[in-house]
Design a protein around this motif. Structure first.
Motif, PDB file in Angstrom:
ATOM      1  N   THR A 197       0.828  -1.204   0.000  1.00  0.00           N
ATOM      2  CA  THR A 197       0.000   0.000   0.000  1.00  0.00           C
ATOM      3  C   THR A 197       0.860   1.251   0.000  1.00  0.00           C
ATOM      4  OG1 THR A 197      -1.799  -1.143   1.167  1.00  0.00           O
ATOM      5  CG2 THR A 197      -1.780   1.259   1.267  1.00  0.00           C
ATOM      6  N   LYS A 198       1.836   1.286   0.888  1.00  0.00           N
ATOM      7  CA  LYS A 198       2.715   2.459   0.957  1.00  0.00           C
ATOM      8  C   LYS A 198       3.567   2.583  -0.296  1.00  0.00           C
ATOM      9  CE  LYS A 198       5.895   4.842   4.088  1.00  0.00           C
ATOM     10  NZ  LYS A 198       6.590   4.783   5.415  1.00  0.00           N
ATOM     11  N   SER A 199       4.026   1.464  -0.829  1.00  0.00           N
ATOM     12  CA  SER A 199       4.871   1.487  -2.030  1.00  0.00           C
ATOM     13  C   SER A 199       4.132   2.067  -3.232  1.00  0.00           C
ATOM     14  CB  SER A 199       5.359   0.074  -2.364  1.00  0.00           C
ATOM     15  OG  SER A 199       6.171  -0.448  -1.327  1.00  0.00           O
ATOM     16  N   LEU A 200       2.822   1.888  -3.256  1.00  0.00           N
ATOM     17  CA  LEU A 200       2.012   2.388  -4.375  1.00  0.00           C
ATOM     18  C   LEU A 200       1.518   3.817  -4.144  1.00  0.00           C
ATOM     19  CD1 LEU A 200      -0.004  -0.855  -5.195  1.00  0.00           C
ATOM     20  CD2 LEU A 200       1.928   0.101  -6.458  1.00  0.00           C
ATOM     21  N   GLY A 201       2.024   4.444  -3.100  1.00  0.00           N
ATOM     22  CA  GLY A 201       1.733   5.848  -2.880  1.00  0.00           C
ATOM     23  C   GLY A 201       0.438   6.148  -2.153  1.00  0.00           C
ATOM     24  N   TRP A 202      -0.143   5.144  -1.510  1.00  0.00           N
ATOM     25  CA  TRP A 202      -1.382   5.361  -0.769  1.00  0.00           C
ATOM     26  C   TRP A 202      -1.079   5.570   0.714  1.00  0.00           C
ATOM     27  CZ3 TRP A 202      -6.844   4.500  -2.008  1.00  0.00           C
ATOM     28  CH2 TRP A 202      -7.092   4.482  -3.384  1.00  0.00           C
ATOM     29  N   HIS A 203      -1.964   6.319   1.375  1.00  0.00           N
ATOM     30  CA  HIS A 203      -1.836   6.595   2.804  1.00  0.00           C
ATOM     31  C   HIS A 203      -2.888   5.767   3.543  1.00  0.00           C
ATOM     32  CE1 HIS A 203       0.729   9.906   1.568  1.00  0.00           C
ATOM     33  NE2 HIS A 203      -0.221  10.252   0.719  1.00  0.00           N
ATOM     34  N   GLN A 204      -2.434   4.939   4.453  1.00  0.00           N
ATOM     35  CA  GLN A 204      -3.318   3.978   5.108  1.00  0.00           C
ATOM     36  C   GLN A 204      -3.592   4.373   6.553  1.00  0.00           C
ATOM     37  OE1 GLN A 204      -3.271  -0.655   4.776  1.00  0.00           O
ATOM     38  NE2 GLN A 204      -1.840  -0.124   6.400  1.00  0.00           N
ATOM     39  N   VAL A 205      -4.856   4.249   6.936  1.00  0.00           N
ATOM     40  CA  VAL A 205      -5.280   4.492   8.312  1.00  0.00           C
ATOM     41  C   VAL A 205      -5.702   3.162   8.923  1.00  0.00           C
ATOM     42  CG1 VAL A 205      -6.741   5.890   9.819  1.00  0.00           C
ATOM     43  CG2 VAL A 205      -6.235   6.677   7.490  1.00  0.00           C
ATOM     44  N   LEU A 206      -5.126   2.808  10.055  1.00  0.00           N
ATOM     45  CA  LEU A 206      -5.532   1.608  10.777  1.00  0.00           C
ATOM     46  C   LEU A 206      -6.440   2.022  11.933  1.00  0.00           C
ATOM     47  CD1 LEU A 206      -2.169  -0.393  10.956  1.00  0.00           C
ATOM     48  CD2 LEU A 206      -4.041  -0.663   9.321  1.00  0.00           C
ATOM     49  N   ILE A 207      -7.633   1.452  11.974  1.00  0.00           N
ATOM     50  CA  ILE A 207      -8.601   1.748  13.028  1.00  0.00           C
ATOM     51  C   ILE A 207      -8.874   0.462  13.804  1.00  0.00           C
ATOM     52  CG2 ILE A 207     -10.933   2.554  13.558  1.00  0.00           C
ATOM     53  CD1 ILE A 207      -9.180   4.741  12.427  1.00  0.00           C
ATOM     54  N   ASN A 208      -8.858   0.547  15.129  1.00  0.00           N
ATOM     55  CA  ASN A 208      -9.132  -0.632  15.942  1.00  0.00           C
ATOM     56  C   ASN A 208     -10.237  -0.340  16.955  1.00  0.00           C
ATOM     57  OD1 ASN A 208      -7.930   0.785  18.118  1.00  0.00           O
ATOM     58  ND2 ASN A 208      -5.907   0.001  17.564  1.00  0.00           N
ATOM     59  N   ASN A 209     -10.531  -1.320  17.792  1.00  0.00           N
ATOM     60  CA  ASN A 209     -11.630  -1.164  18.746  1.00  0.00           C
ATOM     61  C   ASN A 209     -11.356  -0.074  19.770  1.00  0.00           C
ATOM     62  OD1 ASN A 209     -13.690  -2.940  17.923  1.00  0.00           O
ATOM     63  ND2 ASN A 209     -12.575  -4.699  18.718  1.00  0.00           N
ATOM     64  N   ASP A 210     -10.084   0.128  20.131  1.00  0.00           N
ATOM     65  CA  ASP A 210      -9.763   1.208  21.059  1.00  0.00           C
ATOM     66  C   ASP A 210     -10.156   2.558  20.475  1.00  0.00           C
ATOM     67  OD1 ASP A 210      -8.787  -0.399  23.059  1.00  0.00           O
ATOM     68  OD2 ASP A 210      -6.707  -0.307  22.372  1.00  0.00           O
ATOM     69  N   ASP A 211      -9.955   2.716  19.166  1.00  0.00           N
ATOM     70  CA  ASP A 211     -10.353   3.972  18.514  1.00  0.00           C
ATOM     71  C   ASP A 211     -11.862   4.170  18.597  1.00  0.00           C
ATOM     72  OD1 ASP A 211      -7.713   4.578  17.715  1.00  0.00           O
ATOM     73  OD2 ASP A 211      -7.910   3.249  15.990  1.00  0.00           O
ATOM     74  N   PHE A 212     -12.623   3.099  18.355  1.00  0.00           N
ATOM     75  CA  PHE A 212     -14.076   3.209  18.449  1.00  0.00           C
ATOM     76  C   PHE A 212     -14.501   3.572  19.868  1.00  0.00           C
ATOM     77  CE2 PHE A 212     -14.144   0.500  14.565  1.00  0.00           C
ATOM     78  CZ  PHE A 212     -14.955   1.304  13.790  1.00  0.00           C
ATOM     79  N   ARG A 213     -13.862   2.932  20.858  1.00  0.00           N
ATOM     80  CA  ARG A 213     -14.217   3.222  22.244  1.00  0.00           C
ATOM     81  C   ARG A 213     -13.855   4.653  22.634  1.00  0.00           C
ATOM     82  NH1 ARG A 213     -12.952  -2.442  23.081  1.00  0.00           N
ATOM     83  NH2 ARG A 213     -10.732  -1.973  23.231  1.00  0.00           N
ATOM     84  N   SER A 214     -12.815   5.191  22.018  1.00  0.00           N
ATOM     85  CA  SER A 214     -12.391   6.558  22.320  1.00  0.00           C
ATOM     86  C   SER A 214     -13.329   7.599  21.724  1.00  0.00           C
ATOM     87  CB  SER A 214     -10.963   6.794  21.807  1.00  0.00           C
ATOM     88  OG  SER A 214     -10.045   5.950  22.470  1.00  0.00           O
ATOM     89  N   GLY A 215     -14.137   7.200  20.760  1.00  0.00           N
ATOM     90  CA  GLY A 215     -15.127   8.118  20.204  1.00  0.00           C
ATOM     91  C   GLY A 215     -14.874   8.475  18.750  1.00  0.00           C
ATOM     92  N   GLU A 216     -15.899   9.033  18.126  1.00  0.00           N
ATOM     93  CA  GLU A 216     -15.833   9.352  16.703  1.00  0.00           C
ATOM     94  C   GLU A 216     -14.770  10.402  16.399  1.00  0.00           C
ATOM     95  OE1 GLU A 216     -19.544  10.120  14.806  1.00  0.00           O
ATOM     96  OE2 GLU A 216     -20.506   8.300  15.568  1.00  0.00           O
ATOM     97  N   LEU A 217     -14.478  11.285  17.353  1.00  0.00           N
ATOM     98  CA  LEU A 217     -13.466  12.306  17.125  1.00  0.00           C
ATOM     99  C   LEU A 217     -12.121  11.686  16.782  1.00  0.00           C
ATOM    100  CD1 LEU A 217     -12.436  15.254  17.195  1.00  0.00           C
ATOM    101  CD2 LEU A 217     -12.022  14.937  19.647  1.00  0.00           C
ATOM    102  N   VAL A 218     -11.749  10.630  17.506  1.00  0.00           N
ATOM    103  CA  VAL A 218     -10.476   9.963  17.244  1.00  0.00           C
ATOM    104  C   VAL A 218     -10.471   9.362  15.845  1.00  0.00           C
ATOM    105  CG1 VAL A 218      -9.011   8.012  17.907  1.00  0.00           C
ATOM    106  CG2 VAL A 218      -9.957   9.514  19.662  1.00  0.00           C
TER     107      VAL A 218
END
Length: 254
Positions: A197-218
């Motif tokens: 993904t990075k080699s092809l010039g894309w920017h990747q976001v990893l989202i996990n359950n902690d992010d969901f628990r922290s709220g939509e702002l995160v």
């Protein structure tokens, strides 16, 4: 019996719902909620020899018990399909247009206004309720549109990576890291995926359950910061929200 994504409050009910056609005596016994339903010829299917309501009919019958977001997750599950140029092909349990047509033919059912609102948000390609939730969070924000079934392609036009959600305009994609990503085999696959993904010039976001628990702002802020790397102007400065104290980080001061 259909394996639908239901909230725990419904999965743990002490009784099951049993329906009989109009004109047949309603079932009455301990552990059973009896119903009389007017069922059409396409409303009943058999699973392991047991007659049950079809997916379409089941969605209709549970509409009054679910929130709009919960109905979107179930709808996404029913219509999910993948037809990328690589990997495993996935076919829908019910095609989206067929499901929508069925619902319009039952406009008088309970919970119909909620179900119609949910169907406007159902999309093809979500593999889990968390992927659906991600898309809905994005839709409620000022972030640009992300879609399922996006292919990240190399210079020759070959599909190389199929992210959970992708925004081709700003070359940004999102992956939800659920429990199955914690196995050693899956982590090796994810490592290769991230590298390509990075080699092809894309920017990747990893989202996990902690992010969901922290709220939509995160969730929104993490996505916004990667979008900015892809050239998104961020007119509302969503990437500028502070995440201090909201992320699990470790610093070694040794």
């Amino acid at each position: 019996m259909h394996g639908l994504y239901l909230p725990r409050r419904l999965e743990e009910l002490p009784a099951i719902d049993v329906a009989t056609p109009m004109g047949v005596r309603q079932p009455r016994r301990r552990g059973i909620y009896g119903h009389l339903l007017s069922l059409g010829p396409d409303d009943v299917v058999h699973i392991a020899g047991v007659p049950v309501t079809s997916l379409q009919r089941t969605l209709l019958d549970i509409a009054a018990k679910l929130s709009i977001d919960e109905l979107v997750a179930v709808g996404d599950q029913i219509v999910c399909a993948h037809h990328r140029s690589f990997g495993r092909q996935t076919w829908p349990k019910v095609q989206l247009d067929v499901l929508k047509l069925y619902i319009t033919r039952h406009s008088g059912a309970r919970g119909m206004s909620r179900l119609k609102a949910a169907m406007e948000l159902v999309r093809v390609g979500a593999d889990s309720p968390r992927e659906t939730m991600l898309r809905l969070i994005i839709a409620r924000s000022a972030l640009p549109n992300f879609e399922h079934n996006v292919e990240i392609r190399d210079a020759a036009g070959r599909g190389m990576v199929g992210p959970d959600l992708g925004c081709e305009e700003y070359k940004t994609c999102i992956e939800y890291d659920g429990k199955h990503h914690f196995t050693s085999e899956q982590q090796m696959k994810d490592h290769d995926r991230d590298f390509v993904t990075k080699s092809l010039g894309w920017h990747q976001v990893l989202i996990n359950n902690d992010d969901f628990r922290s709220g939509e702002l995160v969730v929104v802020t993490k996505i916004a910061r990667m979008l900015k790397l892809g050239g998104w102007p961020d007119p509302q400065n969503l990437a500028g929200s502070s995440l201090e104290g909201r992320l699990t980080t470790r610093r070694d001061f040794g």
